[in-house]
Design a protein around this motif. Structure first.
Motif, PDB file in Angstrom:
ATOM      1  N   SER A  22     -25.176  -2.129  18.904  1.00  0.00           N
ATOM      2  CA  SER A  22     -24.287  -1.794  20.024  1.00  0.00           C
ATOM      3  C   SER A  22     -22.881  -1.540  19.506  1.00  0.00           C
ATOM      4  O   SER A  22     -22.176  -2.452  19.091  1.00  0.00           O
ATOM      5  N   ASN A  23     -22.499  -0.279  19.553  1.00  0.00           N
ATOM      6  CA  ASN A  23     -21.163   0.076  19.092  1.00  0.00           C
ATOM      7  C   ASN A  23     -20.190  -0.018  20.263  1.00  0.00           C
ATOM      8  O   ASN A  23     -20.531   0.298  21.395  1.00  0.00           O
ATOM      9  N   THR A  24     -18.987  -0.461  19.966  1.00  0.00           N
ATOM     10  CA  THR A  24     -17.920  -0.539  20.960  1.00  0.00           C
ATOM     11  C   THR A  24     -16.637  -0.064  20.287  1.00  0.00           C
ATOM     12  O   THR A  24     -16.545  -0.070  19.050  1.00  0.00           O
ATOM     13  N   PRO A  25     -15.626   0.300  21.058  1.00  0.00           N
ATOM     14  CA  PRO A  25     -14.357   0.675  20.420  1.00  0.00           C
ATOM     15  C   PRO A  25     -13.735  -0.494  19.652  1.00  0.00           C
ATOM     16  O   PRO A  25     -13.121  -0.294  18.605  1.00  0.00           O
ATOM     17  N   GLU A  26     -13.923  -1.711  20.147  1.00  0.00           N
ATOM     18  CA  GLU A  26     -13.401  -2.895  19.443  1.00  0.00           C
ATOM     19  C   GLU A  26     -14.073  -3.061  18.084  1.00  0.00           C
ATOM     20  O   GLU A  26     -13.411  -3.389  17.089  1.00  0.00           O
ATOM     21  N   LEU A  27     -15.394  -2.823  18.052  1.00  0.00           N
ATOM     22  CA  LEU A  27     -16.126  -2.929  16.789  1.00  0.00           C
ATOM     23  C   LEU A  27     -15.679  -1.833  15.823  1.00  0.00           C
ATOM     24  O   LEU A  27     -15.487  -2.090  14.633  1.00  0.00           O
ATOM     25  N   ALA A  28     -15.473  -0.636  16.333  1.00  0.00           N
ATOM     26  CA  ALA A  28     -14.995   0.464  15.491  1.00  0.00           C
ATOM     27  C   ALA A  28     -13.624   0.121  14.904  1.00  0.00           C
ATOM     28  O   ALA A  28     -13.369   0.388  13.720  1.00  0.00           O
ATOM     29  N   LEU A  29     -12.763  -0.476  15.716  1.00  0.00           N
ATOM     30  CA  LEU A  29     -11.436  -0.875  15.235  1.00  0.00           C
ATOM     31  C   LEU A  29     -11.562  -1.912  14.121  1.00  0.00           C
ATOM     32  O   LEU A  29     -10.900  -1.803  13.080  1.00  0.00           O
ATOM     33  N   GLU A  30     -12.419  -2.899  14.306  1.00  0.00           N
ATOM     34  CA  GLU A  30     -12.604  -3.916  13.272  1.00  0.00           C
ATOM     35  C   GLU A  30     -13.194  -3.309  11.999  1.00  0.00           C
ATOM     36  O   GLU A  30     -12.735  -3.606  10.891  1.00  0.00           O
ATOM     37  N   ARG A  31     -14.191  -2.440  12.156  1.00  0.00           N
ATOM     38  CA  ARG A  31     -14.816  -1.804  10.990  1.00  0.00           C
ATOM     39  C   ARG A  31     -13.792  -0.983  10.206  1.00  0.00           C
ATOM     40  O   ARG A  31     -13.773  -1.011   8.979  1.00  0.00           O
ATOM     41  N   ALA A  32     -12.959  -0.256  10.923  1.00  0.00           N
ATOM     42  CA  ALA A  32     -11.933   0.557  10.259  1.00  0.00           C
ATOM     43  C   ALA A  32     -10.881  -0.334   9.605  1.00  0.00           C
ATOM     44  O   ALA A  32     -10.460  -0.076   8.472  1.00  0.00           O
ATOM     45  N   ASP A  33     -10.457  -1.376  10.309  1.00  0.00           N
ATOM     46  CA  ASP A  33      -9.441  -2.276   9.765  1.00  0.00           C
ATOM     47  C   ASP A  33      -9.916  -2.936   8.469  1.00  0.00           C
ATOM     48  O   ASP A  33      -9.144  -3.083   7.518  1.00  0.00           O
ATOM     49  N   LEU A  34     -11.174  -3.319   8.418  1.00  0.00           N
ATOM     50  CA  LEU A  34     -11.727  -3.918   7.193  1.00  0.00           C
ATOM     51  C   LEU A  34     -11.641  -2.941   6.026  1.00  0.00           C
ATOM     52  O   LEU A  34     -11.284  -3.313   4.904  1.00  0.00           O
ATOM     53  N   ARG A  35     -11.917  -1.688   6.301  1.00  0.00           N
ATOM     54  CA  ARG A  35     -11.834  -0.678   5.243  1.00  0.00           C
ATOM     55  C   ARG A  35     -10.387  -0.454   4.801  1.00  0.00           C
ATOM     56  O   ARG A  35     -10.111  -0.278   3.608  1.00  0.00           O
ATOM     57  N   LEU A  36      -9.457  -0.488   5.756  1.00  0.00           N
ATOM     58  CA  LEU A  36      -8.042  -0.348   5.395  1.00  0.00           C
ATOM     59  C   LEU A  36      -7.582  -1.530   4.550  1.00  0.00           C
ATOM     60  O   LEU A  36      -6.743  -1.370   3.650  1.00  0.00           O
ATOM     61  N   GLN A  37      -8.120  -2.703   4.817  1.00  0.00           N
ATOM     62  CA  GLN A  37      -7.788  -3.866   3.990  1.00  0.00           C
ATOM     63  C   GLN A  37      -8.272  -3.661   2.549  1.00  0.00           C
ATOM     64  O   GLN A  37      -7.591  -4.045   1.597  1.00  0.00           O
ATOM     65  N   LEU A  38      -9.446  -3.047   2.401  1.00  0.00           N
ATOM     66  CA  LEU A  38      -9.956  -2.769   1.052  1.00  0.00           C
ATOM     67  C   LEU A  38      -9.100  -1.727   0.342  1.00  0.00           C
ATOM     68  O   LEU A  38      -8.909  -1.807  -0.877  1.00  0.00           O
ATOM     69  N   VAL A  39      -8.593  -0.752   1.088  1.00  0.00           N
ATOM     70  CA  VAL A  39      -7.701   0.252   0.486  1.00  0.00           C
ATOM     71  C   VAL A  39      -6.489  -0.448  -0.119  1.00  0.00           C
ATOM     72  O   VAL A  39      -6.082  -0.154  -1.244  1.00  0.00           O
ATOM     73  N   ALA A  40      -5.924  -1.386   0.624  1.00  0.00           N
ATOM     74  CA  ALA A  40      -4.729  -2.093   0.160  1.00  0.00           C
ATOM     75  C   ALA A  40      -5.017  -2.965  -1.067  1.00  0.00           C
ATOM     76  O   ALA A  40      -4.129  -3.186  -1.891  1.00  0.00           O
ATOM     77  N   ARG A  41      -6.253  -3.421  -1.213  1.00  0.00           N
ATOM     78  CA  ARG A  41      -6.600  -4.286  -2.331  1.00  0.00           C
ATOM     79  C   ARG A  41      -7.057  -3.511  -3.566  1.00  0.00           C
ATOM     80  O   ARG A  41      -7.035  -4.029  -4.670  1.00  0.00           O
ATOM     81  N   SER A  42      -7.494  -2.293  -3.375  1.00  0.00           N
ATOM     82  CA  SER A  42      -8.048  -1.505  -4.473  1.00  0.00           C
ATOM     83  C   SER A  42      -6.944  -0.896  -5.329  1.00  0.00           C
ATOM     84  O   SER A  42      -5.866  -0.565  -4.841  1.00  0.00           O
ATOM     85  N   HIS A  43      -7.249  -0.716  -6.603  1.00  0.00           N
ATOM     86  CA  HIS A  43      -6.318  -0.053  -7.517  1.00  0.00           C
ATOM     87  C   HIS A  43      -6.902   1.268  -8.013  1.00  0.00           C
ATOM     88  O   HIS A  43      -6.258   1.969  -8.784  1.00  0.00           O
ATOM     89  N   ALA A  44      -8.110   1.579  -7.563  1.00  0.00           N
ATOM     90  CA  ALA A  44      -8.778   2.815  -7.968  1.00  0.00           C
ATOM     91  C   ALA A  44      -8.574   3.873  -6.882  1.00  0.00           C
ATOM     92  O   ALA A  44      -8.977   3.684  -5.734  1.00  0.00           O
ATOM     93  N   GLN A  46      -9.910   6.812  -6.253  1.00  0.00           N
ATOM     94  CA  GLN A  46     -11.116   7.344  -5.609  1.00  0.00           C
ATOM     95  C   GLN A  46     -11.695   6.342  -4.608  1.00  0.00           C
ATOM     96  O   GLN A  46     -12.169   6.725  -3.549  1.00  0.00           O
ATOM     97  N   GLU A  47     -11.649   5.091  -4.957  1.00  0.00           N
ATOM     98  CA  GLU A  47     -12.127   4.040  -4.058  1.00  0.00           C
ATOM     99  C   GLU A  47     -11.242   3.980  -2.810  1.00  0.00           C
ATOM    100  O   GLU A  47     -11.742   3.877  -1.683  1.00  0.00           O
ATOM    101  N   GLN A  48      -9.947   4.058  -2.994  1.00  0.00           N
ATOM    102  CA  GLN A  48      -9.019   4.046  -1.865  1.00  0.00           C
ATOM    103  C   GLN A  48      -9.299   5.220  -0.931  1.00  0.00           C
ATOM    104  O   GLN A  48      -9.363   5.052   0.285  1.00  0.00           O
TER     105      GLN A  48
END
Length: 175
Positions: A22-44, A46-48
């Motif tokens: 069950s997808n919801t806009p709240e879930l999409a926001l959380e999924r995207a936010d988690l990926r943005l957190q990984l961007v901030a932590r990555s030093h590569a 291509q990964e970013q």
């Protein structure tokens, strides 16, 4: 790998599984936010870029896919999308990403949200549009949620820190 990064990756797996049922806009926001957190932590780079692209797709889809959602959630999705594009700008230095940020947020200025004004100023200064930077920072400074420390510390505004109007803006908030 840091423990918090492992936790983020684990949570991505959990939220991706939730998406299948069950997808919801709240879930999409959380999924995207988690990926943005990984961007901030990555030093590569291509990964970013990979995680940024995933986040952007999730946020764009959520903004368009759901006809009914609270305004605050729509604004959060839009602000996260603008943040993702500005992160993309910081990685690539391509002005088109700052322009996309402006295109996302400009129609939302009537909602008088401090972060909208801040990101519009950030995108404007990134494109060397100093008059627009001054305009959006003026609106940001008048907002109740103005963050003086953020404005003083954010490196995007280094090029305008010594201008008279910026100094006056900062001084007006110090008193």
């Amino acid at each position: 790998m840091f423990e918090d990064t492992k936790q983020i990756i684990s949570r991505i797996g959990e939220t991706d599984q939730l998406y299948l049922t069950s997808n919801t806009p709240e879930l999409a926001l959380e999924r995207a936010d988690l990926r943005l957190q990984l961007v901030a932590r990555s030093h590569a780079r291509q990964e970013q870029i990979h995680f940024l692209q995933e986040a952007i797709v999730l946020l764009e889809q959520a903004r368009l896919e759901y006809e009914e959602m609270p305004l605050s959630l729509y604004l959060d999705l839009s602000l996260h999308l603008a943040k993702a594009y500005m992160m993309y700008f910081e990685i690539s230095k391509e002005h088109r990403f700052a322009l996309i940020c402006q295109q996302i947020l400009k129609p939302l200025t009537s909602y008088d949200h401090a972060d909208i004004f801040f990101f519009l100023a950030y995108a404007s200064v990134s494109k060397d549009e100093l008059a627009l930077t001054r305009h959006w920072l003026g609106k940001y400074a008048k907002h109740a949620d103005f963050d003086l420390a953020l404005l003083q510390e954010h490196p995007a505004f280094d090029q305008v820190r010594k201008t008279d109007w910026f100094i006056k803006l900062i001084q007006s908030k110090l008193h």
